[in-house]
Design an enzyme around this catalytic site. Sequence first.
Site, mmCIF file in Angstrom:
data_model
loop_
_atom_site.group_PDB
_atom_site.id
_atom_site.type_symbol
_atom_site.label_atom_id
_atom_site.label_comp_id
_atom_site.label_asym_id
_atom_site.label_seq_id
_atom_site.Cartn_x
_atom_site.Cartn_y
_atom_site.Cartn_z
ATOM 1 N N LYS A 45 -4.242 2.762 8.002
ATOM 2 C CA LYS A 45 -4.729 1.584 7.267
ATOM 3 C C LYS A 45 -3.864 0.361 7.519
ATOM 4 O O LYS A 45 -4.074 -0.693 6.936
ATOM 5 C CB LYS A 45 -4.792 1.890 5.762
ATOM 6 C CG LYS A 45 -5.752 3.005 5.420
ATOM 7 C CD LYS A 45 -6.218 2.919 3.979
ATOM 8 C CE LYS A 45 -5.415 3.712 3.040
ATOM 9 N NZ LYS A 45 -5.904 3.728 1.661
ATOM 10 N N LYS A 47 -1.235 -0.435 6.374
ATOM 11 C CA LYS A 47 -0.702 -0.952 5.111
ATOM 12 C C LYS A 47 0.744 -0.491 4.964
ATOM 13 O O LYS A 47 1.057 0.685 5.119
ATOM 14 C CB LYS A 47 -1.491 -0.381 3.920
ATOM 15 C CG LYS A 47 -2.853 -1.021 3.682
ATOM 16 C CD LYS A 47 -3.422 -0.557 2.334
ATOM 17 C CE LYS A 47 -4.684 -1.286 1.963
ATOM 18 N NZ LYS A 47 -5.157 -0.922 0.609
HETATM 19 N N1 C2G Z 1 -10.169 -1.987 -6.656
HETATM 20 C C1 C2G Z 1 -10.960 -2.650 -7.604
HETATM 21 N N2 C2G Z 1 -10.696 -3.932 -7.911
HETATM 22 C C2 C2G Z 1 -9.670 -4.586 -7.319
HETATM 23 C C3 C2G Z 1 -8.851 -3.932 -6.381
HETATM 24 C C4 C2G Z 1 -9.117 -2.616 -6.063
HETATM 25 O O1 C2G Z 1 -11.909 -2.047 -8.149
HETATM 26 N N3 C2G Z 1 -9.447 -5.886 -7.661
HETATM 27 C C5 C2G Z 1 -10.488 -0.596 -6.326
HETATM 28 C C6 C2G Z 1 -10.837 -0.400 -4.859
HETATM 29 O O2 C2G Z 1 -12.204 -0.736 -4.625
HETATM 30 C C7 C2G Z 1 -10.566 1.088 -4.676
HETATM 31 C C8 C2G Z 1 -9.381 1.334 -5.639
HETATM 32 O O3 C2G Z 1 -9.357 0.218 -6.546
HETATM 33 O O4 C2G Z 1 -11.699 1.854 -5.108
HETATM 34 C C9 C2G Z 1 -8.059 1.432 -4.922
HETATM 35 O O5 C2G Z 1 -7.885 0.257 -4.159
HETATM 36 P P1 C2G Z 1 -6.886 0.313 -2.895
HETATM 37 O O6 C2G Z 1 -5.594 0.893 -3.306
HETATM 38 O O7 C2G Z 1 -6.947 -1.001 -2.199
HETATM 39 O O8 C2G Z 1 -7.636 1.416 -1.999
HETATM 40 P P2 C2G Z 1 -7.989 1.319 -0.444
HETATM 41 O O9 C2G Z 1 -6.820 0.852 0.324
HETATM 42 O O10 C2G Z 1 -9.274 0.615 -0.360
HETATM 43 O O11 C2G Z 1 -8.129 2.886 -0.067
HETATM 44 O O12 C2G Z 1 -10.258 6.746 1.634
HETATM 45 C C10 C2G Z 1 -10.407 5.572 0.853
HETATM 46 C C11 C2G Z 1 -9.175 4.713 0.909
HETATM 47 O O13 C2G Z 1 -8.015 5.457 0.642
HETATM 48 C C12 C2G Z 1 -9.317 3.559 -0.081
#
Ligand code: C2G
Length: 129
Positions: A45, A47
Site C-alpha cells: 500500500k 503506506k
Molecule cells: N474510513 C472512513 N472515514 C474516513 C477515513 C477512513 O470511513 N474519514 C474508513 C475506510 O473507508 C476504511 C477504514 O476506515 O474502511 C480504515 O481506513 P484505512 O486505515 O485508510 O484503510 P485502508 O488503508 O483503506 O485499508 O484490504 C483493505 C485495506 O486494508 C483497507
Amino acid sequence: MRKVITYGTFDLLHYGHIQLLRRAKERGDYLIVALSTDEFNWNSKQKKCYFSYEQRKLLLESIRYVDLVIPEENWEQKISDVKEFKVDTFVMGNDWEGKFDFLKDYCEVVYLERTPEISTTQIKKDLGQ
Ligand code: C2G
C-alpha cells in the site's frame, strides 16, 4: 452470533475510523478487525505508518466496538478469513465501493459512507508532515 469483519491500516486513529467501526458493529454481535501489518502497508500500500502494528493493535483493542484484531498480511486472505471465522458480513468504507464484491459468494458485503473531511493523510498535512 452474527460476525462482522473489516480491514484497514487505522494509523493515527481518528473519529472517521471510529464511526466506521461503530457502524460495522451495529451490523452484528462480534466485530473482527483485520489490521494491515507494517510490511503489508509498506510493500503493498506504499503506506509508512506513524504507529507500528503493535501500537495500532493496542489502540483498536481498546475500542468498545472491536472484539478481535487479526493481522492483514496480503490482499488475498479475505476469502479464507471469512471462511475461517464464519463471518456473516464484510464491511468497508465506500472508498472501496465494488472492490470486494467477489466476497458476495461467501458473505454479505456492505460499503459504508466515509466520514468526510478527516483522513490520516489530512492530519499529517495539517501537522506539516
Ligand atoms: N474510513 C472512513 N472515514 C474516513 C477515513 C477512513 O470511513 N474519514 C474508513 C475506510 O473507508 C476504511 C477504514 O476506515 O474502511 C480504515 O481506513 P484505512 O486505515 O485508510 O484503510 P485502508 O488503508 O483503506 O485499508 O484490504 C483493505 C485495506 O486494508 C483497507
